[in-house]
Scaffold this motif. Structure first.
Motif, PDB file in Angstrom:
ATOM      1  N   GLY A  92       0.776  -1.228   0.000  1.00 11.51           N
ATOM      2  CA  GLY A  92       0.000   0.000   0.000  1.00 11.51           C
ATOM      3  C   GLY A  92       0.805   1.274   0.000  1.00 11.51           C
ATOM      4  N   TYR A  93       2.120   1.197   0.178  1.00  9.75           N
ATOM      5  CA  TYR A  93       2.957   2.398   0.138  1.00  9.75           C
ATOM      6  C   TYR A  93       3.421   2.704  -1.291  1.00  9.75           C
ATOM      7  CZ  TYR A  93       2.905   3.091   5.139  1.00  9.75           C
ATOM      8  OH  TYR A  93       2.490   3.353   6.431  1.00  9.75           O
ATOM      9  N   ASP A  94       2.816   2.043  -2.246  1.00 11.60           N
ATOM     10  CA  ASP A  94       3.019   2.344  -3.665  1.00 11.60           C
ATOM     11  C   ASP A  94       1.630   2.660  -4.221  1.00 11.60           C
ATOM     12  OD1 ASP A  94       2.639  -0.428  -2.918  1.00 11.60           O
ATOM     13  OD2 ASP A  94       2.787  -0.966  -5.045  1.00 11.60           O
ATOM     14  N   ILE A  95       1.324   3.938  -4.363  1.00 11.27           N
ATOM     15  CA  ILE A  95      -0.054   4.374  -4.608  1.00 11.27           C
ATOM     16  C   ILE A  95      -0.264   4.682  -6.085  1.00 11.27           C
ATOM     17  CG2 ILE A  95      -1.763   6.147  -4.050  1.00 11.27           C
ATOM     18  CD1 ILE A  95      -0.323   6.356  -1.298  1.00 11.27           C
ATOM     19  N   SER A  96      -1.328   4.079  -6.637  1.00 14.99           N
ATOM     20  CA  SER A  96      -1.658   4.288  -8.049  1.00 14.99           C
ATOM     21  C   SER A  96      -2.797   5.285  -8.234  1.00 14.99           C
ATOM     22  CB  SER A  96      -2.026   2.956  -8.709  1.00 14.99           C
ATOM     23  OG  SER A  96      -3.057   2.304  -8.003  1.00 14.99           O
ATOM     24  N   ASP A  97      -3.562   5.559  -7.175  1.00 13.07           N
ATOM     25  CA  ASP A  97      -4.630   6.570  -7.231  1.00 13.07           C
ATOM     26  C   ASP A  97      -4.852   7.084  -5.812  1.00 13.07           C
ATOM     27  OD1 ASP A  97      -6.900   8.127  -7.459  1.00 13.07           O
ATOM     28  OD2 ASP A  97      -7.937   6.758  -8.820  1.00 13.07           O
ATOM     29  N   TYR A  98      -4.508   8.347  -5.599  1.00 12.37           N
ATOM     30  CA  TYR A  98      -4.571   8.930  -4.254  1.00 12.37           C
ATOM     31  C   TYR A  98      -5.994   9.277  -3.822  1.00 12.37           C
ATOM     32  CZ  TYR A  98       0.532   9.478  -4.218  1.00 12.37           C
ATOM     33  OH  TYR A  98       1.888   9.254  -4.224  1.00 12.37           O
ATOM     34  N   ARG A  99      -6.936   9.207  -4.725  1.00 11.59           N
ATOM     35  CA  ARG A  99      -8.319   9.567  -4.391  1.00 11.59           C
ATOM     36  C   ARG A  99      -9.265   8.367  -4.465  1.00 11.59           C
ATOM     37  NH1 ARG A  99      -6.221  14.007  -7.069  1.00 11.59           N
ATOM     38  NH2 ARG A  99      -6.591  16.053  -6.103  1.00 11.59           N
ATOM     39  N   ALA A 100      -8.705   7.176  -4.417  1.00 14.91           N
ATOM     40  CA  ALA A 100      -9.530   5.962  -4.485  1.00 14.91           C
ATOM     41  C   ALA A 100      -9.100   4.985  -3.407  1.00 14.91           C
ATOM     42  CB  ALA A 100      -9.414   5.319  -5.872  1.00 14.91           C
TER      43      ALA A 100
END
Length: 579
Positions: A92-100
């Protein structure tokens, strides 16, 4: 400000009207009513807390199920590790969408329900802000690597191959420890201080900073109560990439941390976002000096609220144990350095280190409960905001993994491959991993003695510690002497005595190798804290200046202690009011 502080404040104000700025005024000045100073933080690693849908992965629905449990602990703030959309290369510390929300964790509707439920119970929610890097699957990076003239190209750090190999940089998680990854699409290297699937964002680009501020506002407008700034001391980089001296990776904070424009970015962030909300901000890391730490959180600088330093976590990181004198020295120096200049976090565990009772206490059946309670006493009786990791209220321990296939953590798996490649002693590597691996702190919460500790009806994503049948919430809930109920008592003691939040700290018997003792003083209230960190009884001769008035808490059923000569049982913890 909590109403139970009002009588103290009224008394101090009356004193002021009679005496001018006296000791009472100085005490009043210390009580500034900041909720993030007075609160107790409880950290939840969502993947491992409670699974509500049977897929073996903890989720938002599981946390919602346990909101009443969280309230029963008396905690004020929950720090929730990342729940954003992510391919999970680094959990989870590799984020592909910060608003989802990550699909495995649930939906945004569930998040809104969770936040509402916390606030209804008087609990604030702090989230991780992970913006030193994103996932390589984030749209920004996909665009950035597509061509050299893409508008998102400068969202990341690129080094064109025709310039030759870039100057070496160390990666924490890469299998080769090489922080530059070649990408053939544009014949260039991108920088990643962590996994190769975690490319570093280019904070030199004002558009990147504005994207971050917009993300922060999105979550703050939803109603969250603050951010823990993950790896934030690394965001500012010298983009000329000068060569570091040989062996720089052994002192990575000095070379990677506190870059040339970090304070500019923080002041800008404060102006644009932080100052507009009543929130808590905490920096992961504190630079390499006390001056660095103070520069991040001194109130007049208008940057962040508190630092989360790791010097205490660096103690005992070998197989030979640790020296209590070193332990006392670290926490005493930090208290002195931050006394009037900022605010610090107090913790002994999180998702990146072993279980506290296994590292700093004693996880044998004989001493586990006593040493767990003793460490709880330490965390909740020091000046600073206490951070307490899920499961530690039960005295949860390290798990005994003996094969590399048992591990899930990318740091463990890539570290093993490096050790194999370099011909290191794999037996010693595995012993150290068994003790220090981050997976020790990520095993499922132990709710009861049913299958999978009541964590999940499915196959847990990581093994449950086999000791769950004896160490679990259900067993401890109705036992007044349990670790769980001791934690609740200690939390309440801190709330009842502002001296434990704001009081001055003074170390006693600094050369005692078995006992950590100190006083906390605020105006006329003075407390004595005694902690035996050893497996043998320890005798103390109190100085004549200390007169015991009342025993406030005792982690053992041990009577007849009110005397000038005290004998502390192994791992005993005591707090007295004194005069």
């Amino acid at each position: 400000m909590r109403t139970y502080y009002l009588p103290l404040l009224i008394t101090l104000m009356l004193l002021l009207s009679w005496t001018g700025k006296t000791q009472a005024q100085e005490s009043l000045d210390k009580i500034d009513g900041q909720w993030w100073k007075e609160g107790v933080v409880y950290q939840i690693y969502p993947r491992s807390f409670k699974d509500s849908d049977g897929d073996g992965i903890g989720d938002l629905g599981g946390i919602i199920e346990k909101l009443d449990y969280l309230q029963s602990l008396g905690i004020d703030i929950v720090w929730l590790n990342p729940i954003y959309s992510s391919p999970n290369d680094d959990n989870g510390y590799d984020i592909s969408d910060y608003r989802a929300i990550m699909d495995e964790f649930g939906t945004m509707e569930e998040f809104d329900t969770l936040l509402k439920g916390m606030h209804e119970r008087g609990i604030k929610l702090v989230m991780d802000l992970v913006v030193n890097h994103s996932s390589d699957e984030h749209t920004w990076f996909q665009e950035s690597k597509s061509s050299r003239d893409n508008p998102y190209r400068d969202y990341y750090h690129w080094w064109e191959a025709e310039k030759g190999k870039p100057t070496p940089r160390y990666s924490f998680f890469d299998v080769n420890n090489d922080a530059w990854k070649y990408d053939s699409t544009t014949n260039a290297y991108y920088l990643h201080y962590f996994s190769r699937k975690q490319p570093d964002l280019n904070w030199e680009n004002p558009k990147v900073r504005q994207e971050v501020y917009d993300i922060m506002k999105y979550w703050l407008d939803k109603g969250i109560d603050g951010f823990r700034m993950d790896a934030f001391q690394y965001v500012s980089k010298d983009t000329t990439f000068p060569a570091f001296p040989e062996g720089y990776e052994k002192n990575i904070i000095e070379y990677y941390g506190m870059g040339p424009h970090l304070h500019d970015y923080l002041r800008e962030m404060n102006r644009e976002v932080i100052s507009k909300y009543d929130i808590m901000t905490v920096a992961e890391g504190a630079g390499s000096t006390f001056e660095d730490a103070i520069s991040l959180v001194a109130p007049e600088r208008k940057e962040l609220d508190m630092v989360y330093h790791f010097e205490g976590m660096d103690i005992g990181n070998d197989l030979d144990g640790y020296d209590l004198l070193d332990f006392k020295d670290v926490y005493t120096r930090w208290d002195s350095a931050m006394e009037d200049k900022g605010w610090v976090s107090i913790f002994l565990a999180n998702h990146d280190v072993p279980r506290m009772v296994s590292k700093f206490g004693n996880d044998s059946p004989e001493f586990r409960a006593a040493s767990s309670k003793m460490l709880t006493t330490f965390i909740l009786s020091m000046r600073g905001t206490p951070y307490y990791y899920y499961g530690d209220e039960l005295g949860m321990t390290n798990i005994d993994f003996d094969q590399i296939s048992d591990y899930k953590d990318i740091a463990a798996l890539n570290g093993y491959q490096n050790a194999l490649k370099e011909g290191k002693d794999l037996s010693r590597y595995m012993k150290k991993l068994n003790f220090l691996s981050r997976d020790n702190a990520r095993t499922p919460m132990q709710w009861n003695a049913s299958k999978n500790a009541g964590f999940s009806n499915g196959e847990p994503w990581i093994a449950v510690n086999p000791n769950y049948k004896s160490i679990n919430v259900e067993n401890q809930e109705n036992d007044p002497q349990s670790c769980l109920n001791y934690f609740r008592k200690m939390v309440q003691l801190r709330k009842d005595h502002p001296v434990l939040v704001y009081g001055d700290y003074q170390l006693l018997w600094p050369k005692n190798k078995k006992v950590y003792a100190y006083t906390r003083t605020l105006d006329q209230e003075k407390l004595l804290v005694l902690l035996n960190f050893s497996t043998t009884p320890s005798q103390l001769q109190l100085p004549k200046s200390i007169v015991l008035k009342k025993e406030l808490i005792n982690n053992l059923e041990n009577k007849n202690l009110h005397q000038s000569k005290l004998t502390l049982a192994p791992y005993q913890a005591l707090i007295f009011s004194i005069q």
